[in-house]
Scaffold this active site. Structure first.
Site, PDB file in Angstrom:
ATOM      1  N   ASN A 183       0.826  -1.205   0.000  1.00  0.00           N
ATOM      2  CA  ASN A 183       0.000   0.000   0.000  1.00  0.00           C
ATOM      3  C   ASN A 183       0.861   1.256   0.000  1.00  0.00           C
ATOM      4  OD1 ASN A 183       0.551  -0.859   2.689  1.00  0.00           O
ATOM      5  ND2 ASN A 183      -1.149   0.306   3.519  1.00  0.00           N
ATOM      6  N   GLU A 233       0.440   5.205   0.637  1.00  0.00           N
ATOM      7  CA  GLU A 233      -0.388   6.302   1.133  1.00  0.00           C
ATOM      8  C   GLU A 233       0.218   7.653   0.738  1.00  0.00           C
ATOM      9  OE1 GLU A 233      -1.033   5.578   5.325  1.00  0.00           O
ATOM     10  OE2 GLU A 233      -2.246   3.789   4.879  1.00  0.00           O
ATOM     11  N   CYS A 241      -4.156   0.857  -2.624  1.00  0.00           N
ATOM     12  CA  CYS A 241      -4.069  -0.401  -1.889  1.00  0.00           C
ATOM     13  C   CYS A 241      -2.978  -1.295  -2.482  1.00  0.00           C
ATOM     14  CB  CYS A 241      -5.393  -1.148  -1.956  1.00  0.00           C
ATOM     15  SG  CYS A 241      -6.691  -0.461  -0.913  1.00  0.00           S
ATOM     16  N   GLU A 254      -3.169  -4.434  -3.295  1.00  0.00           N
ATOM     17  CA  GLU A 254      -3.676  -5.254  -4.407  1.00  0.00           C
ATOM     18  C   GLU A 254      -3.703  -4.441  -5.693  1.00  0.00           C
ATOM     19  OE1 GLU A 254      -5.011  -4.643  -1.454  1.00  0.00           O
ATOM     20  OE2 GLU A 254      -6.443  -6.177  -0.838  1.00  0.00           O
ATOM     21  N   CYS A 274     -10.355  -5.106   0.217  1.00  0.00           N
ATOM     22  CA  CYS A 274     -11.455  -4.136   0.295  1.00  0.00           C
ATOM     23  C   CYS A 274     -12.332  -4.265  -0.953  1.00  0.00           C
ATOM     24  CB  CYS A 274     -10.901  -2.722   0.445  1.00  0.00           C
ATOM     25  SG  CYS A 274     -10.276  -1.998  -1.091  1.00  0.00           S
ATOM     26  N   CYS A 329     -10.761  -3.230  -4.320  1.00  0.00           N
ATOM     27  CA  CYS A 329      -9.784  -4.213  -4.817  1.00  0.00           C
ATOM     28  C   CYS A 329     -10.472  -5.451  -5.364  1.00  0.00           C
ATOM     29  CB  CYS A 329      -8.787  -4.572  -3.720  1.00  0.00           C
ATOM     30  SG  CYS A 329      -7.687  -3.190  -3.354  1.00  0.00           S
TER      31      CYS A 329
HETATM   32  N1  THU Z   1      -5.455  -1.409   2.330  1.00  0.00           N
HETATM   33  C1  THU Z   1      -4.929  -2.199   1.335  1.00  0.00           C
HETATM   34  O1  THU Z   1      -3.781  -1.998   0.896  1.00  0.00           O
HETATM   35  N2  THU Z   1      -5.693  -3.206   0.840  1.00  0.00           N
HETATM   36  C2  THU Z   1      -6.947  -3.514   1.280  1.00  0.00           C
HETATM   37  O2  THU Z   1      -7.589  -4.392   0.709  1.00  0.00           O
HETATM   38  C3  THU Z   1      -7.502  -2.822   2.437  1.00  0.00           C
HETATM   39  C4  THU Z   1      -6.774  -1.599   2.869  1.00  0.00           C
HETATM   40  C5  THU Z   1      -4.642  -0.318   2.864  1.00  0.00           C
HETATM   41  C6  THU Z   1      -5.138   1.042   2.491  1.00  0.00           C
HETATM   42  C7  THU Z   1      -4.544   1.897   3.597  1.00  0.00           C
HETATM   43  O3  THU Z   1      -3.225   2.271   3.227  1.00  0.00           O
HETATM   44  C8  THU Z   1      -4.480   0.953   4.795  1.00  0.00           C
HETATM   45  O4  THU Z   1      -4.632  -0.362   4.271  1.00  0.00           O
HETATM   46  C9  THU Z   1      -5.542   1.208   5.843  1.00  0.00           C
HETATM   47  O5  THU Z   1      -6.794   1.238   5.259  1.00  0.00           O
END
Ligand code: THU
Length: 149
Positions: A45, A47, A56, A58, A98, A101
């Site tokens: 991920n 940010e 994300c 994925e 999520c 994704c």
């Molecule tokens: N996140 C992912 O990378 N994949 C997911 O399927 C769920 C959430 C990340 C996004 C963010 O950087 C952190 O997890 C908290 O939500």
């Protein structure tokens, strides 16, 4: 043919959590895609100080597969995530993709013409869950819907 074991794929996802750029949530996620030829492609991920721009793990991995022309070759994915403590993602609870994704995985799945296997795991052991994408995203919207009369 696919030749990486689920354990190897999960380990690749665990390793990818180490590259998470997640200073705002403090939650590191790693994803590892298994391609039809056995290649593993990872993502973590990403940010941003403008919070809503977060990518994300994925999504990052799927973009990397697409960058080499292999979006349609994705067969399986492993996802691992947990709270970062002392620079390392921790925990024993599996993380599931999520909703966004799942939708992105559906595109790859429909392109490939078969269901993608989804392994959900934790950074520090614990139970691993195995799903197919169609169970995580039933009745989804995909490329075929755009072609309907
Ligand atoms: N996140 C992912 O990378 N994949 C997911 O399927 C769920 C959430 C990340 C996004 C963010 O950087 C952190 O997890 C908290 O939500």
């Amino acid at each position: 043919m696919t030749n990486a074991t689920p354990l190897a794929l999960i380990q690749a996802a665990r390793d990818a959590t180490g590259f998470a750029h997640a200073p705002y949530s403090g939650f590191g996620v790693g994803a590892a895609l298994l391609l039809a030829d056995g290649q593993i492609i990872t993502g973590s991920n990403l940010e941003n100080a403008s919070y809503g721009m977060t990518l994300c793990a994925e999504a990052a991995a799927l973009a990397a597969a697409n960058n080499i022309g292999k979006l349609a070759e994705v067969r399986e994915i492993a996802v691992v995530g947990g709270r970062i403590s002392a620079g390392i993602a921790r925990g024993t609870a599996p993380v599931r993709p999520c909703g966004r994704c799942r939708q992105m995985l559906k595109e790859a799945s429909d392109l490939a013409g078969h269901d993608i296997v989804v392994h959900c795991a934790a950074p520090e052991g614990g139970a691993t869950e195995r799903y197919t994408l169609s169970t995580l995203l039933p009745y989804g919207f995909g490329p075929a819907d755009l072609a309907r009369d």
